[in-house]
Design a protein around this motif. Structure first.
Motif, PDB file in Angstrom:
ATOM      1  N   PRO A 153       0.813  -1.207   0.000  1.00 20.81           N
ATOM      2  CA  PRO A 153       0.000   0.000   0.000  1.00 20.81           C
ATOM      3  C   PRO A 153       0.855   1.269   0.000  1.00 20.81           C
ATOM      4  CG  PRO A 153       0.113  -0.880   2.212  1.00 20.81           C
ATOM      5  CD  PRO A 153       0.801  -1.882   1.325  1.00 20.81           C
ATOM      6  N   LEU A 154       0.252   2.377  -0.414  1.00 27.41           N
ATOM      7  CA  LEU A 154       0.916   3.668  -0.378  1.00 27.41           C
ATOM      8  C   LEU A 154       1.168   4.064   1.072  1.00 27.41           C
ATOM      9  CD1 LEU A 154       1.802   6.192  -2.063  1.00 27.41           C
ATOM     10  CD2 LEU A 154      -0.488   7.101  -1.634  1.00 27.41           C
ATOM     11  N   ARG A 155       2.390   4.555   1.356  1.00 21.68           N
ATOM     12  CA  ARG A 155       2.727   4.995   2.710  1.00 21.68           C
ATOM     13  C   ARG A 155       3.478   6.328   2.644  1.00 21.68           C
ATOM     14  NH1 ARG A 155       1.793   0.935   6.386  1.00 21.68           N
ATOM     15  NH2 ARG A 155       1.944  -1.236   5.646  1.00 21.68           N
ATOM     16  N   PRO A 156       3.364   7.141   3.704  1.00 16.10           N
ATOM     17  CA  PRO A 156       4.189   8.347   3.776  1.00 16.10           C
ATOM     18  C   PRO A 156       5.669   7.974   3.730  1.00 16.10           C
ATOM     19  CG  PRO A 156       2.497   8.350   5.488  1.00 16.10           C
ATOM     20  CD  PRO A 156       2.500   6.983   4.888  1.00 16.10           C
ATOM     21  N   VAL A 157       6.506   8.912   3.285  1.00 14.42           N
ATOM     22  CA  VAL A 157       7.934   8.613   3.155  1.00 14.42           C
ATOM     23  C   VAL A 157       8.749   9.853   3.504  1.00 14.42           C
ATOM     24  CG1 VAL A 157       7.998   9.191   0.682  1.00 14.42           C
ATOM     25  CG2 VAL A 157       9.697   7.617   1.630  1.00 14.42           C
ATOM     26  N   ILE A 158       9.967   9.606   3.999  1.00 16.41           N
ATOM     27  CA  ILE A 158      10.859  10.700   4.402  1.00 16.41           C
ATOM     28  C   ILE A 158      12.304  10.279   4.166  1.00 16.41           C
ATOM     29  CG2 ILE A 158      11.089   9.945   6.816  1.00 16.41           C
ATOM     30  CD1 ILE A 158      10.899  12.945   7.586  1.00 16.41           C
ATOM     31  N   ASP A 159      13.160  11.266   3.863  1.00 15.02           N
ATOM     32  CA  ASP A 159      14.600  11.044   3.788  1.00 15.02           C
ATOM     33  C   ASP A 159      15.162  11.204   5.197  1.00 15.02           C
ATOM     34  OD1 ASP A 159      17.275  10.853   3.192  1.00 15.02           O
ATOM     35  OD2 ASP A 159      17.280  12.354   1.604  1.00 15.02           O
ATOM     36  N   GLY A 160      15.469  10.084   5.829  1.00 12.84           N
ATOM     37  CA  GLY A 160      15.908  10.106   7.216  1.00 12.84           C
ATOM     38  C   GLY A 160      17.397  10.293   7.389  1.00 12.84           C
ATOM     39  N   GLU A 161      18.158  10.284   6.274  1.00 13.18           N
ATOM     40  CA  GLU A 161      19.595  10.538   6.381  1.00 13.18           C
ATOM     41  C   GLU A 161      20.157  10.935   5.014  1.00 13.18           C
ATOM     42  OE1 GLU A 161      23.734   8.569   8.026  1.00 13.18           O
ATOM     43  OE2 GLU A 161      21.832   7.633   8.551  1.00 13.18           O
ATOM     44  N   PRO A 162      20.109  12.218   4.701  1.00 10.73           N
ATOM     45  CA  PRO A 162      20.770  12.726   3.500  1.00 10.73           C
ATOM     46  C   PRO A 162      22.219  13.089   3.816  1.00 10.73           C
ATOM     47  CG  PRO A 162      19.545  14.479   4.520  1.00 10.73           C
ATOM     48  CD  PRO A 162      19.366  13.264   5.405  1.00 10.73           C
ATOM     49  N   SER A 163      22.908  13.700   2.867  1.00  9.62           N
ATOM     50  CA  SER A 163      24.267  14.162   3.110  1.00  9.62           C
ATOM     51  C   SER A 163      24.280  15.195   4.240  1.00  9.62           C
ATOM     52  CB  SER A 163      24.857  14.779   1.843  1.00  9.62           C
ATOM     53  OG  SER A 163      25.054  13.779   0.869  1.00  9.62           O
ATOM     54  N   TYR A 164      25.219  15.032   5.160  1.00 14.25           N
ATOM     55  CA  TYR A 164      25.327  15.929   6.307  1.00 14.25           C
ATOM     56  C   TYR A 164      26.145  17.167   5.952  1.00 14.25           C
ATOM     57  CZ  TYR A 164      24.066  11.899   9.309  1.00 14.25           C
ATOM     58  OH  TYR A 164      23.454  10.838   9.911  1.00 14.25           O
ATOM     59  N   GLU A 165      25.817  18.262   6.598  1.00 13.38           N
ATOM     60  CA  GLU A 165      26.639  19.454   6.485  1.00 13.38           C
ATOM     61  C   GLU A 165      28.022  19.166   7.104  1.00 13.38           C
ATOM     62  OE1 GLU A 165      26.051  24.273   6.980  1.00 13.38           O
ATOM     63  OE2 GLU A 165      24.789  22.931   8.163  1.00 13.38           O
ATOM     64  N   ASP A 166      29.076  19.592   6.391  1.00 11.49           N
ATOM     65  CA  ASP A 166      30.462  19.487   6.857  1.00 11.49           C
ATOM     66  C   ASP A 166      30.954  18.050   6.975  1.00 11.49           C
ATOM     67  OD1 ASP A 166      32.869  20.814   7.561  1.00 11.49           O
ATOM     68  OD2 ASP A 166      32.543  20.321   9.666  1.00 11.49           O
ATOM     69  N   ILE A 167      30.420  17.150   6.150  1.00 10.29           N
ATOM     70  CA  ILE A 167      30.941  15.780   6.114  1.00 10.29           C
ATOM     71  C   ILE A 167      31.591  15.571   4.747  1.00 10.29           C
ATOM     72  CG2 ILE A 167      28.970  14.492   5.129  1.00 10.29           C
ATOM     73  CD1 ILE A 167      29.394  12.458   7.450  1.00 10.29           C
ATOM     74  N   PRO A 168      32.704  14.831   4.677  1.00  7.76           N
ATOM     75  CA  PRO A 168      33.350  14.630   3.380  1.00  7.76           C
ATOM     76  C   PRO A 168      32.430  13.904   2.397  1.00  7.76           C
ATOM     77  CG  PRO A 168      34.815  13.981   5.172  1.00  7.76           C
ATOM     78  CD  PRO A 168      33.455  14.199   5.780  1.00  7.76           C
ATOM     79  N   GLN A 169      32.496  14.318   1.156  1.00 11.16           N
ATOM     80  CA  GLN A 169      31.715  13.653   0.121  1.00 11.16           C
ATOM     81  C   GLN A 169      32.235  12.226  -0.037  1.00 11.16           C
ATOM     82  OE1 GLN A 169      31.898  16.115  -3.366  1.00 11.16           O
ATOM     83  NE2 GLN A 169      30.923  17.861  -2.344  1.00 11.16           N
ATOM     84  N   GLY A 170      31.380  11.260   0.288  1.00  7.76           N
ATOM     85  CA  GLY A 170      31.787   9.868   0.271  1.00  7.76           C
ATOM     86  C   GLY A 170      32.253   9.336   1.602  1.00  7.76           C
ATOM     87  N   LEU A 171      32.316  10.176   2.598  1.00  9.04           N
ATOM     88  CA  LEU A 171      32.587   9.828   3.997  1.00  9.04           C
ATOM     89  C   LEU A 171      34.044   9.558   4.339  1.00  9.04           C
ATOM     90  CD1 LEU A 171      29.629   7.383   4.836  1.00  9.04           C
ATOM     91  CD2 LEU A 171      29.779   9.830   5.271  1.00  9.04           C
ATOM     92  N   HIS A 172      34.717   8.730   3.566  1.00  8.51           N
ATOM     93  CA  HIS A 172      35.960   8.139   4.064  1.00  8.51           C
ATOM     94  C   HIS A 172      37.227   8.860   3.631  1.00  8.51           C
ATOM     95  CE1 HIS A 172      33.435   4.987   5.568  1.00  8.51           C
ATOM     96  NE2 HIS A 172      32.979   4.738   4.359  1.00  8.51           N
ATOM     97  N   ASP A 173      37.174   9.702   2.606  1.00  5.67           N
ATOM     98  CA  ASP A 173      38.336  10.478   2.181  1.00  5.67           C
ATOM     99  C   ASP A 173      38.233  11.858   2.812  1.00  5.67           C
ATOM    100  OD1 ASP A 173      40.382  11.816   0.977  1.00  5.67           O
ATOM    101  OD2 ASP A 173      39.643  11.597  -1.083  1.00  5.67           O
ATOM    102  N   PHE A 174      38.986  12.093   3.877  1.00  2.00           N
ATOM    103  CA  PHE A 174      38.845  13.327   4.638  1.00  2.00           C
ATOM    104  C   PHE A 174      39.374  14.544   3.868  1.00  2.00           C
ATOM    105  CE2 PHE A 174      39.338  10.606   8.728  1.00  2.00           C
ATOM    106  CZ  PHE A 174      38.114  10.012   8.452  1.00  2.00           C
ATOM    107  N   LYS A 175      40.096  14.299   2.779  1.00  2.00           N
ATOM    108  CA  LYS A 175      40.570  15.394   1.938  1.00  2.00           C
ATOM    109  C   LYS A 175      39.548  15.781   0.870  1.00  2.00           C
ATOM    110  CE  LYS A 175      45.463  14.194   2.546  1.00  2.00           C
ATOM    111  NZ  LYS A 175      46.726  13.805   1.856  1.00  2.00           N
ATOM    112  N   ALA A 176      38.483  15.020   0.763  1.00  2.00           N
ATOM    113  CA  ALA A 176      37.455  15.310  -0.237  1.00  2.00           C
ATOM    114  C   ALA A 176      36.699  16.578   0.138  1.00  2.00           C
ATOM    115  CB  ALA A 176      36.481  14.137  -0.342  1.00  2.00           C
ATOM    116  N   PRO A 177      36.085  17.241  -0.840  1.00  2.00           N
ATOM    117  CA  PRO A 177      35.248  18.405  -0.510  1.00  2.00           C
ATOM    118  C   PRO A 177      34.152  18.019   0.475  1.00  2.00           C
ATOM    119  CG  PRO A 177      35.561  18.203  -2.887  1.00  2.00           C
ATOM    120  CD  PRO A 177      36.094  16.947  -2.281  1.00  2.00           C
TER     121      PRO A 177
END
Length: 482
Positions: A275-299
């Protein structure tokens, strides 16, 4: 048990202090959303509302480690700041590990899942501290979305232990007005299915009055595994932290190449299920977190990025949105070795621009008829753009909204809503400021913006049937809404 004995005197003192500070004295004049009744799914199955029909816009924050890393004074400071910034849901981990400890050294559990060993009368232990967090959040009008146990621990929780734990949680928090249940925890939904089902059903048996969801792994949605469950009230997806084209050798991708940032796609994928249910993005990209998480030199993801994730998700049909910050989610402070390159103290992170900008989306949506809103990409004339040039549009019967992230010119069809004439504004999502563009006829119109391309240039076009007064023509700012 030795740890409990060492802290007995302090625990008794804290318990006595707690008795002198009742929740009745906290937040006496603060808006409490549950005064409108408990949360339920709207009749059209797309939103959460209260029992009396009052709308509920979920503006969440990921406060995952609050019960482990904040003391009572810090809890009060943090949750007060959250309320002032417009947040009304805190997503927290109840158990991050086996065993889990809080800042006072109190233990929550062990591998036996016999919680009676850690809930001793007269002792201010782990669970009493969690009670304090729940109660103070309630005083601020804030819901606590409890992720019961992080997904990495699922192999250590048998079906029997899951049932015992669910019974313990459900009975402990069933009478709290501000609880939302989260099963799972950053995990693929096909791992530990029997235990997740057992945990959810045990909670629901003890507490049938609070809504429940499942928090899945990045780049997946709970709808793929649990949409048919009787215990699931709404779906949650985690759009994750990757940028376009970023794979990092992951082998668990379930989406097409070069769509990593398109969180609006997960709304569509969730609504494909019945059935159709409400939906939410419970974890998008965080502010001030490296793009891709693991390379701390990444933007690092910036304020413009977290705004884009929020407006894309909500205009695509989500009933709210969850923000996140690299330092806040783990309550980073000097002396801690932060995950994902976090260095900024959490209290300083609360001054970052994206953190303070989420409320304008909430106020905008609550200014308009809530449950009428539905995504409608036919509002965007011609060929829509891809990636950052994509315009996301939605409408009710007599209003429409279009979010333009890049600042590129666009053409909108105002005939999609009622009214021979339309009052039209542009809103700046960085500060909620409004500019009245005029009264326009019932046709297609071009919109251009005096901004630099992709330089924090996102804008929202608001068009309303001129016979309606949801916004005043002379309004300079979107008004605060609860």
């Amino acid at each position: 048990m030795k740890q409990i004995k060492r802290t007995t005197c302090v625990s008794l003192l804290l318990t006595a202090m707690l008795a002198l500070t009742t929740t009745a004295a906290w937040g006496a004049n603060i808006y409490k959303p549950w005064d409108h009744g408990r949360l339920k799914v709207s009749d059209n199955q797309r939103y959460l509302v209260h029992e009396d029909g009052a709308p509920f816009f979920w503006l969440g924050n990921t406060a995952w480690l609050i019960s482990e890393r904040l003391n009572r004074d810090e809890v009060e400071y943090y949750l007060t700041r959250e309320r002032e910034a417009g947040y009304n849901v805190e997503q927290i981990q109840v158990l991050n590990a086996i065993p889990t400890f809080n800042i006072y050294g109190h233990q929550a559990n062990d591998a036996s899942f016999n919680f009676s060993k850690f809930t001793i009368p007269g002792v201010y232990g782990y669970w009493e501290h969690l009670d304090y967090i729940v109660d103070f959040a309630a005083s601020q009008g804030i819901y606590i979305a409890m992720d019961c146990i992080w997904g990495s621990q699922i192999e250590r929780m048998t079906v029997g232990k899951a049932m015992a734990y669910g019974k313990f949680l459900g009975e402990r928090y069933k009478n709290k007005p501000n609880i939302i249940w989260m099963i799972g925890g950053d995990i693929m939904g096909d791992k530990g299915t029997a235990s997740w089902d057992a945990l959810a059903r045990a909670i629901k048996k003890a507490d049938p009055n609070h809504v429940m969801t499942f928090h899945p792994r990045g780049r997946t949605t709970s709808a793929w595994w649990y949409n048919d469950r009787e215990w699931l009230d709404f779906n949650m997806f985690q759009s994750g932290h990757r940028r376009y084209g970023q794979r990092n050798g992951d082998g668990d991708y379930t989406i097409k190449d070069n769509t990593e940032e398109d969180n609006w796609r997960y709304v569509d994928m969730s609504w494909e299920k019945e059935p159709l249910r409400p939906v939410i993005d419970g974890e998008p990209s965080y502010e001030d977190i490296p793009q891709g998480l693991h390379d701390f030199k990444a933007p690092r993801w910036q304020a413009a990025d977290v705004r884009r994730y929020a407006y894309w998700a909500v205009f695509a049909g989500c009933f709210g949105h969850t923000y996140g910050h690299n330092s806040i989610m783990q309550f980073m402070r000097p002396g801690l070795l932060g995950s994902f390159g976090a260095e900024k103290p959490w209290w300083e992170a609360m001054n970052d621009p994206g953190y303070g900008q989420m409320k304008y989306l909430k106020w905008l949506i609550l200014s308009l008829p809530f449950t009428e809103r539905q995504p409608d990409q036919t509002i965007v004339c011609g060929q829509n753009g891809e990636r950052y040039d994509r315009v996301i549009a939605c409408r009710g019967t007599d209003y429409l909204l279009a979010y333009n992230y890049s600042g590129k010119p666009m053409r909108l069809d105002l005939t999609k809503i009622t009214g021979e004439r339309k009052n039209v504004w542009v809103m700046n999502p960085t500060d909620g400021s409004l500019q009245f563009l005029g009264e326009m006829d019932n046709s297609e119109h071009d919109f251009t913006f005096d901004v630099a391309y992709l330089q924090g240039s996102d804008r929202v076009i608001i068009a309303i049937d001129s016979t309606k007064d949801y916004l005043k023509k002379d309004a300079q700012q979107i008004e605060e809404r609860f």
